[in-house]
Scaffold this active site. Structure first.
Site, mmCIF file in Angstrom:
data_model
loop_
_atom_site.group_PDB
_atom_site.id
_atom_site.type_symbol
_atom_site.label_atom_id
_atom_site.label_comp_id
_atom_site.label_asym_id
_atom_site.label_seq_id
_atom_site.Cartn_x
_atom_site.Cartn_y
_atom_site.Cartn_z
ATOM 1 N N GLU A 66 25.048 -9.629 5.898
ATOM 2 C CA GLU A 66 24.037 -9.544 4.834
ATOM 3 C C GLU A 66 22.898 -10.527 5.086
ATOM 4 O OE1 GLU A 66 27.301 -9.833 4.570
ATOM 5 O OE2 GLU A 66 28.067 -9.084 2.661
ATOM 6 N N GLU A 102 29.482 -13.641 15.108
ATOM 7 C CA GLU A 102 30.420 -14.768 15.099
ATOM 8 C C GLU A 102 30.142 -15.723 16.254
ATOM 9 O OE1 GLU A 102 34.403 -13.142 14.680
ATOM 10 O OE2 GLU A 102 33.975 -12.583 12.598
ATOM 11 N N CYS A 104 26.195 -15.146 0.718
ATOM 12 C CA CYS A 104 25.303 -13.985 0.887
ATOM 13 C C CYS A 104 24.732 -13.541 -0.455
ATOM 14 C CB CYS A 104 26.038 -12.844 1.570
ATOM 15 S SG CYS A 104 26.315 -13.167 3.321
ATOM 16 N N CYS A 117 30.328 -12.163 0.304
ATOM 17 C CA CYS A 117 30.691 -13.563 0.065
ATOM 18 C C CYS A 117 29.640 -14.253 -0.816
ATOM 19 C CB CYS A 117 30.880 -14.307 1.382
ATOM 20 S SG CYS A 117 29.358 -14.915 2.111
ATOM 21 N N CYS A 153 27.036 -14.080 8.439
ATOM 22 C CA CYS A 153 27.426 -12.797 7.840
ATOM 23 C C CYS A 153 26.333 -11.743 8.041
ATOM 24 C CB CYS A 153 27.620 -12.952 6.336
ATOM 25 S SG CYS A 153 29.026 -13.939 5.853
ATOM 26 N N ASN A 206 27.496 -8.869 11.280
ATOM 27 C CA ASN A 206 27.970 -10.247 11.441
ATOM 28 C C ASN A 206 27.972 -10.667 12.905
ATOM 29 O OD1 ASN A 206 30.130 -8.327 11.376
ATOM 30 N ND2 ASN A 206 31.645 -9.950 11.101
HETATM 31 N N1 THU Z 1 31.512 -11.443 6.636
HETATM 32 C C1 THU Z 1 30.302 -10.828 6.434
HETATM 33 O O1 THU Z 1 29.596 -10.488 7.390
HETATM 34 N N2 THU Z 1 29.907 -10.627 5.156
HETATM 35 C C2 THU Z 1 30.621 -10.977 4.051
HETATM 36 O O2 THU Z 1 30.149 -10.780 2.940
HETATM 37 C C3 THU Z 1 31.959 -11.544 4.197
HETATM 38 C C4 THU Z 1 32.393 -11.868 5.580
HETATM 39 C C5 THU Z 1 31.936 -11.681 8.029
HETATM 40 C C6 THU Z 1 31.960 -13.123 8.431
HETATM 41 C C7 THU Z 1 32.962 -13.109 9.556
HETATM 42 O O3 THU Z 1 32.288 -12.765 10.758
HETATM 43 C C8 THU Z 1 33.910 -11.984 9.183
HETATM 44 O O4 THU Z 1 33.250 -11.197 8.221
HETATM 45 C C9 THU Z 1 35.232 -12.464 8.606
HETATM 46 O O5 THU Z 1 35.041 -13.349 7.557
#
Ligand code: THU
Length: 162
Positions: free
Chosen positions: A75, A64, A115, A112, A73, A62
Site C-alpha cells: 500500500e 521485502e 499503511c 496494517c 508494504c 510489497n
Molecule cells: N504487508 C503488506 O504489504 N501490506 C499490509 O497491509 C500488511 C503486510 C506485507 C509486509 C510483508 O512483506 C508481508 O506482507 C508480511 O507481513
C-alpha cells in the site's frame, strides 16, 4: 464519565463480479501487481492498485529486505509512488489484495496500521475521501468509502499545531 460509541461503515460483496467494470479492472491490476511482489521471506504477497482522478492507475506491491524492517508494504509502495509521480492529483480508489505461498487467502486483507496512517495523509492532503476495496486471493470483497472507516482516531497534522 461518558461511555461513547463510534460507528464505522463498510460494504461487503460476494465476489469481484459484483464490482462495477472500472473497479473490477482495478482489482485485477492489484492481483497482477500482487504476483510481482518481492516477498522471499514471508512468502506473503500483497498488491495494490490506485486509481487517480486523472484516470491513471498506479500499482505497488510489497518489497521485502533481508534486514526485515527495511522492507515496505504494498500500500505504501503504491501510495508513495502515486505521490511521487503525480503530486496534487487526487486519489479516488485503492484496491488491495494478497496471497500466500502456503495457504489460500479467502478473506479480505486487513491493511496494517502504518499503511492506514499513510493513506490517511493523502485524504487530508487532497481533501478527498479515498475508497478502499479489499479482497484476498479470492472470495468476499470489503469496501470502505474513507480511511476514517479503517482508522478511526487517526493522527492528523492539526495535532502538530496545538
Ligand atoms: N504487508 C503488506 O504489504 N501490506 C499490509 O497491509 C500488511 C503486510 C506485507 C509486509 C510483508 O512483506 C508481508 O506482507 C508480511 O507481513
Amino acid at each position: 464519565m461518558q461511555n461513547l460509541e463510534l460507528k464505522i461503515s463498510y460494504t461487503e460483496l460476494e465476489n469481484e463480479n459484483e464490482l462495477n467494470e472500472q473497479e473490477k479492472a482495478l482489482m485485477q491490476k492489484a492481483h497482477q501487481s500482487c504476483s510481482l511482489a518481492y516477498a522471499p521471506y514471508s512468502h506473503f504477497f500483497v498488491g495494490a492498485a490506485i486509481l487517480l482522478e486523472n484516470g491513471i492507475t498506479v500499482c505497488g506491491n510489497n518489497q521485502e529486505n533481508a534486514a526485515f524492517p527495511s522492507g515496505l508494504c504494498a500500500e505504501r509502495v503504491a501510495i508513495f509512488s502515486a505521490g511521487a509521480s503525480y503530486p496534487n492529483v487526487k486519489i479516488k480508489t485503492i484496491a488491495i489484495t494478497c496471497k500466500s505461498k502456503f495457504f489460500l487467502v479467502n478473506q479480505p486483507l486487513s491493511p496494517c496500521g502504518a499503511c492506514r496512517q499513510a493513506m490517511s495523509e493523502y485524504e487530508m492532503r487532497y481533501k478527498s475521501n479515498i475508497r478502499i476495496i479489499l479482497q484476498g486471493e479470492t472470495g468476499k470483497i470489503r469496501i470502505m468509502n474513507s480511511i476514517s472507516d479503517l482508522l478511526p482516531f487517526m493522527f492528523v497534522a492539526a495535532e502538530l499545531k496545538k
